[in-house]
Design a protein around this motif. Structure first.
Motif, PDB file in Angstrom:
ATOM      1  N   THR A  59       0.862  -1.176   0.000  1.00 48.17           N
ATOM      2  CA  THR A  59       0.000   0.000   0.000  1.00 48.17           C
ATOM      3  C   THR A  59       0.903   1.232   0.000  1.00 48.17           C
ATOM      4  O   THR A  59       2.138   1.122   0.113  1.00 48.17           O
ATOM      5  CB  THR A  59      -0.884   0.025   1.250  1.00 48.17           C
ATOM      6  OG1 THR A  59      -0.034   0.148   2.402  1.00 48.17           O
ATOM      7  CG2 THR A  59      -1.714  -1.236   1.364  1.00 48.17           C
ATOM      8  N   ASP A  60       0.323   2.400  -0.137  1.00 52.34           N
ATOM      9  CA  ASP A  60       1.127   3.627  -0.081  1.00 52.34           C
ATOM     10  C   ASP A  60       1.831   3.745   1.261  1.00 52.34           C
ATOM     11  O   ASP A  60       3.014   4.107   1.340  1.00 52.34           O
ATOM     12  CB  ASP A  60       0.248   4.863  -0.321  1.00 52.34           C
ATOM     13  CG  ASP A  60      -0.237   4.962  -1.760  1.00 52.34           C
ATOM     14  OD1 ASP A  60       0.354   4.297  -2.633  1.00 52.34           O
ATOM     15  OD2 ASP A  60      -1.208   5.710  -2.011  1.00 52.34           O
ATOM     16  N   ALA A  61       1.096   3.433   2.326  1.00 49.77           N
ATOM     17  CA  ALA A  61       1.696   3.474   3.654  1.00 49.77           C
ATOM     18  C   ALA A  61       2.806   2.433   3.777  1.00 49.77           C
ATOM     19  O   ALA A  61       3.853   2.674   4.403  1.00 49.77           O
ATOM     20  CB  ALA A  61       0.634   3.240   4.725  1.00 49.77           C
ATOM     21  N   ALA A  63       4.744   1.325   1.340  1.00 51.85           N
ATOM     22  CA  ALA A  63       5.915   1.777   0.603  1.00 51.85           C
ATOM     23  C   ALA A  63       6.725   2.771   1.432  1.00 51.85           C
ATOM     24  O   ALA A  63       7.959   2.733   1.467  1.00 51.85           O
ATOM     25  CB  ALA A  63       5.490   2.411  -0.726  1.00 51.85           C
ATOM     26  N   THR A  64       6.015   3.671   2.121  1.00 56.05           N
ATOM     27  CA  THR A  64       6.694   4.641   2.983  1.00 56.05           C
ATOM     28  C   THR A  64       7.403   3.938   4.135  1.00 56.05           C
ATOM     29  O   THR A  64       8.561   4.237   4.457  1.00 56.05           O
ATOM     30  CB  THR A  64       5.676   5.660   3.539  1.00 56.05           C
ATOM     31  OG1 THR A  64       5.056   6.341   2.452  1.00 56.05           O
ATOM     32  CG2 THR A  64       6.358   6.656   4.460  1.00 56.05           C
TER      33      THR A  64
END
Length: 308
Positions: A59-61, A63-64
């Protein structure tokens, strides 16, 4: 449950897009790895992975979180390695880029001393007078002299390298000795193609830094070549001290305007911002920082300051 194990499980799943592969690499069951990741997500209160029966993706989170946790995991591994291993047991390859002249004359002897202390370290030294792309070309670090323009790289200063304006006694006898930096405009000067302003030399004059215009038929990007041309008696050069120190000592070159020298070039080791330094690379950088013979900073006695 150990937070490091949770982070490591998540990172391995994310990079391999597979719970099975991550479990194999950790030596744990897929069920336990899945539990590690789920517990991490619960602790953070956010979903890190998209799971289907056929695929796993970030998810975007996620990846961060992956971008931030990988350096932490590498740092933890490095910490354990350093505690377990004595410095003398350093091993592996270090890929280094350096300017041709400085690399051959000043860096290579320093690297030889480092290699004698660490026999299991391999040094891959590539000389080039162009600005290599450290990340794209796979270097661990690059040695550079002059302005540090690339803000995407980390910089560790190794010392300073004085800039010396010099000419041969034959040139000065034939053409005359300039009595002031501004008089250089009437002389044949060698232009440095590495500089953004090759036709401008700067000097300390009356407490200020002044830009002095120069001109000449020779333009080159290798300071050692400029030093040889100056020694042949056809032009005046401005070179890093390492290229002319021997010629100044022997009298083949004479320094001009020593009292007007500007701040010397910085000699630095550059390496990627986002790459965790291995113990061997860190040890090499520490060695170079502590090597008093690498730069001529504080050793200007090697520069012949005799008046022409």
């Amino acid at each position: 449950m150990d937070k490091i194990d949770r982070m490591r499980a998540f990172a391995l799943v994310a990079k391999n897009a597979s719970f099975t592969i991550a479990a194999t690499r950790m030596g744990r069951s897929s069920r336990l790895v899945s539990k590690y990741v789920a517990d991490l997500e619960n602790a953070l209160g956010v979903q890190l992975l998209n799971r289907t029966t056929r695929s796993v993706s970030l998810t975007d989170a996620g990846a961060t979180y992956l971008a931030m946790c990988e350096p932490l995991l590498e740092g933890f591994d490095e910490l354990e390695e350093r505690i377990r291993s004595d410095q003398a047991s350093l091993h592996g390859v270090i890929h280094i880029s350096a300017p041709t002249g400085f690399g051959a004359l000043r860096l290579a002897p320093s690297l030889a001393r480092f290699a004698s202390e660490h026999p299991n370290v391999e040094l891959d030294l590539q000389f080039s007078d162009r600005r290599v792309s450290i990340i794209e070309e796979g270097f661990d670090l690059a040695i550079r002299i002059g302005p540090m323009r690339d803000s995407s790289l980390r910089v560790r200063k190794l010392g300073h390298m004085p800039l010396v304006v010099c000419a041969s006694p034959d040139y000065l006898e034939r053409v005359g000795t300039p009595d002031h930096p501004h008089a250089l405009l009437a002389h044949e000067c060698i232009l440095d193609g590495n500089n953004t302003e090759p036709t401008i030399w700067r000097f300390h004059i009356n407490g200020q830094i002044e830009a002095v215009p120069v001109s000449g038929r020779f333009r080159m990007n290798a300071p050692a070549g400029a030093a040889h041309i100056a020694a042949s008696g056809v032009a005046i050069a401005r070179c890093p001290a390492y290229t002319v120190a021997n010629a100044l000592d022997s009298g083949d070159l004479v320094e001009l305007f020593a009292e007007n020298r500007v701040s010397p070039y910085v000699v630095a080791a550059l390496f990627p911002q986002n790459r965790h330094l291995s113990t061997r690379v860190r040890a090499l950088i520490d060695h170079l920082v502590g090597d008093a013979t690498l730069c001529l900073e504080g050793s200007l006695s090697v520069i012949n300051k005799r008046s022409p």
